[in-house]
Scaffold this motif. Structure first.
Motif, PDB file in Angstrom:
ATOM      1  N   UNK A   1       0.831  -1.211   0.000  1.00 27.98           N
ATOM      2  CA  UNK A   1       0.000   0.000   0.000  1.00 27.98           C
ATOM      3  C   UNK A   1       0.867   1.263   0.000  1.00 27.98           C
ATOM      4  N   UNK A   2       2.205   1.081  -0.035  1.00 25.35           N
ATOM      5  CA  UNK A   2       3.091   2.231   0.168  1.00 25.35           C
ATOM      6  C   UNK A   2       2.979   3.253  -0.951  1.00 25.35           C
ATOM      7  N   UNK A   3       2.944   2.800  -2.211  1.00 21.60           N
ATOM      8  CA  UNK A   3       2.860   3.760  -3.313  1.00 21.60           C
ATOM      9  C   UNK A   3       1.569   4.557  -3.255  1.00 21.60           C
ATOM     10  N   UNK A   4       0.446   3.882  -3.009  1.00 20.72           N
ATOM     11  CA  UNK A   4      -0.819   4.615  -2.948  1.00 20.72           C
ATOM     12  C   UNK A   4      -0.891   5.501  -1.710  1.00 20.72           C
ATOM     13  N   UNK A   5      -0.246   5.094  -0.615  1.00 19.60           N
ATOM     14  CA  UNK A   5      -0.184   5.973   0.559  1.00 19.60           C
ATOM     15  C   UNK A   5       0.562   7.255   0.215  1.00 19.60           C
ATOM     16  N   UNK A   6       1.670   7.114  -0.492  1.00 22.84           N
ATOM     17  CA  UNK A   6       2.392   8.298  -0.949  1.00 22.84           C
ATOM     18  C   UNK A   6       1.595   9.051  -2.008  1.00 22.84           C
TER      19      UNK A   6
ATOM     20  N   UNK B   1       0.223   8.776 -10.626  1.00 25.48           N
ATOM     21  CA  UNK B   1       1.067   7.603 -10.827  1.00 25.48           C
ATOM     22  C   UNK B   1       1.209   6.781  -9.551  1.00 25.48           C
ATOM     23  N   UNK B   2       1.199   7.436  -8.388  1.00 24.49           N
ATOM     24  CA  UNK B   2       1.339   6.682  -7.153  1.00 24.49           C
ATOM     25  C   UNK B   2       0.107   5.827  -6.867  1.00 24.49           C
ATOM     26  N   UNK B   3      -1.069   6.307  -7.248  1.00 24.69           N
ATOM     27  CA  UNK B   3      -2.254   5.479  -7.069  1.00 24.69           C
ATOM     28  C   UNK B   3      -2.220   4.256  -7.986  1.00 24.69           C
ATOM     29  N   UNK B   4      -1.466   4.337  -9.069  1.00 23.96           N
ATOM     30  CA  UNK B   4      -1.281   3.190  -9.958  1.00 23.96           C
ATOM     31  C   UNK B   4      -0.029   2.382  -9.606  1.00 23.96           C
ATOM     32  N   UNK B   5       0.784   2.930  -8.721  1.00 20.45           N
ATOM     33  CA  UNK B   5       2.120   2.399  -8.505  1.00 20.45           C
ATOM     34  C   UNK B   5       2.178   1.015  -7.907  1.00 20.45           C
TER      35      UNK B   5
ATOM     36  N   UNK C   1       3.758  -4.504  -8.626  1.00 21.75           N
ATOM     37  CA  UNK C   1       3.438  -5.925  -8.539  1.00 21.75           C
ATOM     38  C   UNK C   1       3.649  -6.624  -9.875  1.00 21.75           C
ATOM     39  N   UNK C   2       3.445  -5.897 -10.961  1.00 17.07           N
ATOM     40  CA  UNK C   2       3.583  -6.505 -12.293  1.00 17.07           C
ATOM     41  C   UNK C   2       5.042  -6.526 -12.749  1.00 17.07           C
ATOM     42  N   UNK C   3       5.748  -5.412 -12.585  1.00 21.77           N
ATOM     43  CA  UNK C   3       7.111  -5.301 -13.114  1.00 21.77           C
ATOM     44  C   UNK C   3       8.190  -5.672 -12.109  1.00 21.77           C
ATOM     45  N   UNK C   4       7.876  -5.597 -10.837  1.00 15.52           N
ATOM     46  CA  UNK C   4       8.882  -5.767  -9.798  1.00 15.52           C
ATOM     47  C   UNK C   4       9.490  -4.433  -9.417  1.00 15.52           C
ATOM     48  N   UNK C   5      10.031  -4.371  -8.213  1.00 18.40           N
ATOM     49  CA  UNK C   5      10.534  -3.103  -7.691  1.00 18.40           C
ATOM     50  C   UNK C   5      11.714  -2.579  -8.496  1.00 18.40           C
ATOM     51  N   UNK C   6      12.634  -3.452  -8.886  1.00 20.46           N
ATOM     52  CA  UNK C   6      13.852  -3.004  -9.560  1.00 20.46           C
ATOM     53  C   UNK C   6      13.533  -2.436 -10.941  1.00 20.46           C
ATOM     54  N   UNK C   7      12.742  -3.153 -11.724  1.00 18.36           N
ATOM     55  CA  UNK C   7      12.391  -2.665 -13.065  1.00 18.36           C
ATOM     56  C   UNK C   7      11.579  -1.381 -12.988  1.00 18.36           C
TER      57      UNK C   7
ATOM     58  N   UNK D   1       5.713  12.233 -12.716  1.00 18.58           N
ATOM     59  CA  UNK D   1       5.332  10.870 -13.091  1.00 18.58           C
ATOM     60  C   UNK D   1       6.468   9.887 -12.830  1.00 18.58           C
ATOM     61  N   UNK D   2       7.694  10.306 -13.126  1.00 20.65           N
ATOM     62  CA  UNK D   2       8.836   9.420 -12.935  1.00 20.65           C
ATOM     63  C   UNK D   2       9.214   9.238 -11.481  1.00 20.65           C
ATOM     64  N   UNK D   3       9.280  10.338 -10.738  1.00 21.05           N
ATOM     65  CA  UNK D   3       9.709  10.273  -9.341  1.00 21.05           C
ATOM     66  C   UNK D   3       8.659   9.602  -8.463  1.00 21.05           C
ATOM     67  N   UNK D   4       7.410   9.574  -8.929  1.00 22.15           N
ATOM     68  CA  UNK D   4       6.281   9.115  -8.131  1.00 22.15           C
ATOM     69  C   UNK D   4       6.552   7.837  -7.344  1.00 22.15           C
ATOM     70  N   UNK D   5       7.013   6.799  -8.009  1.00 25.32           N
ATOM     71  CA  UNK D   5       7.169   5.501  -7.349  1.00 25.32           C
ATOM     72  C   UNK D   5       8.572   5.236  -6.841  1.00 25.32           C
TER      73      UNK D   5
END
Length: 395
Positions: free
Chosen positions: A132-137, A255-259, A264-270, A304-308
């Motif tokens: 939930x961290x990305x959407x919390x941010x 973007x964070x609400x989508x993050x 979950x789809x791409x993984x944290x590193x990608x 958009x880029x910095x969001x996640x």
């Protein structure tokens, strides 16, 4: 604790993220007015922002220690109430000494609230067994979007004091509504290192903090200087100038609400790598923009880029193996927010001599460095592997 209570706690901590972002966003339109009130140069303003940042950097490890003794809910509640009143103290400051004291308190309360609410969000993640961290941010960015967007108009029409008073009322109402639903740990979080400082020994958590720093320093530059960049170097009005951070925060919120789904789809590193490329292009475009409209669009792309990037770094810090979430989050937020809150003071010193164009280009290069360090955020993918009972005890 039931799943329903955990969901209530999820929305409660989201409200605190919104309030914290709302306070930060409301600070953005106050900056040009502060310059006018005290006839500040860029260098003096930069020093004041440094003082503001030092308050946060000092408060963050202190709050990590308090969380280890009293739990993240108690610290979040107290810091939330005090933070809601802190912008009004800045607006009421009649002279430089009181202004400095108010800025130290404002920065410290924002920073302390940030550590505690992020630690509480990790507790919620582990209770729910999902990210939930990305959407919390995202709620933080939404708060920044509302605070900067509405605040620019209100500050221009009502003046700095009435604007700060309205911000205080709204923030206090939201804090008191959300306070009862915050999740409480079954016992206070252990720091994982046994001392008063609670500093972990693993070097990986400090490197993760550097990833957070490099991701957050451009965000701090946009917050503190984008409005002045558009107003002084491009001739934009106050309302238009405040749109730079408004567009940045709005894009981040979207973007964070989508993050969480993207991660979950791409993984944290990608996700970190793709985000870094987008953010670098946006900051480069902002530095080379020929008009206020182009700069605003570029800042939106950077958002958009910095969001996640920041949520992933924080989630990685909170899920470091062998380290409690409170200790990991305290280190990562302290290092990261030293970039967002303290590093922009250097911008003022440099901008007075070179202008803002080379500064924003430099931040694009800094974001490129994050690409080289992206493997450090791999622990952000391990939330589902954390057992809920031990996680709730460790906070």
């Amino acid at each position: 604790m039931s799943q329903e209570n955990a969901l209530h706690g999820r929305w409660a901590v989201a409200t605190f993220f919104f309030v914290n972002g709302f306070m930060v966003g409301s600070w953005a339109p106050q900056i040009p007015l502060l310059v006018a009130r005290f006839s500040l140069t860029e260098t003096v303003l930069g020093l004041l922002i440094l003082i503001f940042g030092l308050g946060a950097v000092v408060a963050m490890p202190m709050c990590g220690w308090l969380i280890s003794r009293h739990g993240s809910r108690a610290v979040t509640r107290v810091s939330g109430v005090l933070c809601a009143c802190s912008l009004l103290a800045v607006a009421l400051a009649p002279g430089m000494p009181t202004l400095i004291a108010a800025l130290v308190a404002f920065g410290g309360l924002l920073g302390g609230m940030d550590v505690s609410m992020n630690s509480n969000a990790v507790v919620v993640e582990r209770r729910l067994q999902r990210a939930i961290m990305s959407s919390s941010h995202g709620f933080w960015s939404l708060g920044g979007f509302v605070g900067a967007g509405v605040g620019g108009v209100l500050a221009e029409q009502w003046g700095h004091l009435a604007h700060a008073g309205a911000v205080t009322v709204v923030a206090l109402v939201l804090v008191f509504v959300a306070m009862p639903k915050l999740i409480v740990e079954r016992k206070p979080a252990a720091t994982g290192s046994g001392g008063l400082s609670g500093f972990p020994r693993s070097p990986l958590i400090y490197l993760t903090g550097i990833v957070a720093l490099f991701s957050m320093a451009p965000e701090g530059a946009v917050l503190d200087w984008a409005a002045l960049y558009l107003r002084q170097e491009m001739g934009a009005g106050l309302a238009t100038a405040s749109l730079a951070f408004t567009a940045f925060s709005g894009a981040m919120a979207l973007m964070r609400f989508l993050g969480d789904g993207v991660r979950n789809r791409l993984g944290a590193v990608t996700t970190m790598r793709v985000s870094g490329i987008i953010a670098a292009v946006g900051m480069l475009g902002a530095g080379l923009a020929p008009s206020p409209a182009a700069a605003i669009l570029a800042f939106a792309l950077a958002g958009l880029g910095i969001a996640n990037m920041v949520p992933i770094a924080f989630s990685a810090a909170g899920n470091q193996p062998g380290i409690s979430s409170a200790a990991g989050m305290s280190v990562a937020t302290t290092i990261g927010y030293s970039g967002m809150l303290a590093a922009p003071s250097v911008v003022g010193f440099v901008a007075e001599r070179t202008g803002f164009t080379p500064i924003f280009i430099g931040f694009a290069v800094l974001l490129g460095v994050v690409l080289l360090m992206s493997n450090l955020v791999r622990p952000a993918d391990d939330i589902a592997e954390q057992p809920a009972p031990s996680a709730s005890a460790s906070g």
